[in-house]
Design an enzyme around this catalytic site. Structure first.
Site, mmCIF file in Angstrom:
data_model
loop_
_atom_site.group_PDB
_atom_site.id
_atom_site.type_symbol
_atom_site.label_atom_id
_atom_site.label_comp_id
_atom_site.label_asym_id
_atom_site.label_seq_id
_atom_site.Cartn_x
_atom_site.Cartn_y
_atom_site.Cartn_z
ATOM 1 N N ASN A 1 90.901 -6.806 57.489
ATOM 2 C CA ASN A 1 91.305 -8.126 57.009
ATOM 3 C C ASN A 1 92.382 -8.795 57.855
ATOM 4 O O ASN A 1 92.695 -9.956 57.627
ATOM 5 C CB ASN A 1 91.812 -8.007 55.559
ATOM 6 C CG ASN A 1 92.953 -7.022 55.434
ATOM 7 O OD1 ASN A 1 92.784 -5.831 55.690
ATOM 8 N ND2 ASN A 1 94.114 -7.497 55.036
ATOM 9 N N SER B 1 84.236 -8.210 46.598
ATOM 10 C CA SER B 1 84.975 -9.251 45.885
ATOM 11 C C SER B 1 84.285 -10.591 46.103
ATOM 12 O O SER B 1 84.074 -11.015 47.239
ATOM 13 C CB SER B 1 86.422 -9.317 46.391
ATOM 14 O OG SER B 1 87.180 -10.226 45.622
ATOM 15 N N THR C 1 85.110 -6.959 28.020
ATOM 16 C CA THR C 1 84.031 -7.931 27.892
ATOM 17 C C THR C 1 83.640 -8.483 29.253
ATOM 18 O O THR C 1 84.490 -8.906 30.039
ATOM 19 C CB THR C 1 84.469 -9.099 26.979
ATOM 20 O OG1 THR C 1 84.823 -8.564 25.698
ATOM 21 C CG2 THR C 1 83.345 -10.111 26.813
ATOM 22 N N CYS D 1 97.569 -11.489 50.748
ATOM 23 C CA CYS D 1 98.328 -10.753 49.736
ATOM 24 C C CYS D 1 99.768 -10.516 50.166
ATOM 25 O O CYS D 1 100.633 -10.226 49.342
ATOM 26 C CB CYS D 1 97.656 -9.416 49.444
ATOM 27 S SG CYS D 1 95.910 -9.563 49.021
#
Length: 400
Positions: A151, A199, A237, A325
């Site tokens: 990355n 992702s 969920t 990040c």
């Protein structure tokens, strides 16, 4: 004028098709997939259809696909669960010095819990060889986790060759493929991996949703417990709109992969040639085996990459110094340090990652902006007086 976005490795715009597909599951088909009535059944059917479609994109079986909140959860799930399950067999893990922090920080926590990690050092291009991996394997090695594409510098690693070493020694192999999926051909069978993390927002899908591929017959232990969703393996969920949007976005990318790759590679190579020709600018990563839209450099003559990124932002060019990040961190990139760059140079990096929204005109504008910004910063730094502590030391010497 609207800023030019060139940080697609950080995140991407949600595609129009993905958004359109998601909307009904916010407003009309909003049922909980665990419910037994029609709303719930419709949501459940949508999730399972997406599981089949995702599996087809990745060359997997539908029963090998688990939906998560993103790459970080998928990475954590594999590492923590394997360590918990296999600790009686051994406590040795093999990884690399250039992993994303989702893997790196998790491994550091595992070390605190008594596991031992061997971090393989890459060469100057960011590559790890099968021979390196073979030499690091021990009797007590329980997991190998090596990223597919980096990355920070964009290097694509030879995962098929590395996973073959793991299979030879019957060791589980995980790859963080967050930067790779949607941008290069992906087939989990050809890769030979046991686990693969994905992702959605890296390929024009929504944020907050991802995938963990888990090869059958292996059944990973749950990381999240609760209502028993995802066949009892991942409670919570299901994010139905996110799963639907991710599926459409991935199908879009895979359907147009060849033409997208040609377009992005052409613009990438032009940008690399022009920016790389600026004195004191050096390309980082593997010149040949790199992601199609990925340009990365280190730059002499500036004290820190934050200055350059901020200057380019003022000029309407959205780029970064590396991983989003840790974009605000003033620490030198651990990836660039691992590749052998000195700390000063590793602190002065630039990452430009192109997407299908970018035009050739955008690239030309960015090239000129980088040249101008570098000239301004280098001139400012050259005209700046010596740091106070340096001058104080000089004066002390003069008095002596």
């Amino acid at each position: 004028m609207k800023p030019i976005y060139m940080d697609h490795s950080a995140t991407t715009r949600l595609s129009d098709q993905a958004l359109e597909a998601m909307l009904p599951y916010f407003t009309e088909e909003y049922g909980n997939p665990s419910a037994v009535y029609e709303y719930g059944k419709n949501a459940k059917n949508a999730v399972e259809k997406c599981r089949n479609r995702i599996a087809k994109c990745l060359g997997a079986l539908s029963t090998e696909i688990y939906f998560t909140s993103g790459g970080t959860e998928s990475d954590n799930w594999v590492i923590r669960s394997i360590c918990r399950e296999k600790r009686e067999k051994g406590k040795h893990i093999i990884s690399t010095e250039i992993e994303h922090n989702a893997v790196r920080r998790t491994l550091e926590q595992m070390e605190e819990d008594g596991f031992e990690v061997t971090y393989l050092k890459p060469d100057a291009r960011g590559q790890i060889t099968p021979e390196q991996l073979e030499e690091a394997i021990r009797e007590d090695t329980i997991l190998i986790t090596i990223m597919y594409a980096n990355n920070v510098v964009g290097t694509i690693l030879d995962i098929p060759a590395l996973s073959a070493v793991a299979r030879k020694h019957r060791i589980l192999f995980h790859t963080d493929a967050v930067q790779a999926v949607g941008h290069i051909p992906i087939n989990v069978r050809k890769l030979g991996v046991d686990f693969l993390s994905v992702s959605a927002h890296k390929f024009n899908g929504p944020k907050g949703v991802g995938i963990l591929f888990c090869k059958i017959p292996y059944r990973i232990k749950p990381l999240l417990t609760g209502g028993g969703q995802e066949k009892e393996y991942r409670s919570g969920t299901e994010n139905v709109p996110g799963i639907v949007g991710m599926t459409v976005a991935l199908e879009e990318h895979m359907a147009h992969l060849e033409e997208n790759t040609e377009y992005l590679t052409r613009m990438r190579d032009h940008l690399i040639r022009e920016v790389g020709a600026i004195p004191g600018v050096h390309l980082t990563g593997d010149p040949e085996h790199r992601l199609p839209g990925f340009c990365s450099f280190v730059m002499e003559g500036i004290s820190h990459s934050v200055l350059l990124v901020n200057k380019l932002n003022e000029m309407g060019i959205c780029v970064s110094s590396g991983s989003a990040c840790s974009a605000s961190s003033k620490e030198a990139s651990h990836v660039l340090l691992a590749l052998g760059y000195e700390k000063q140079l590793a602190s002065a990096s630039l990452r430009v990652t192109l997407g299908m929204d970018n035009t050739e005109e955008d690239v030309e504008t960015a090239i000129q902006a980088i040249r101008t910004a570098l000239d301004v910063l280098r001139n400012e730094q050259a005209s700046r007086p010596p740091r106070l502590e340096g001058r104080v030391a000089e004066m002390a010497g003069e008095r002596d």
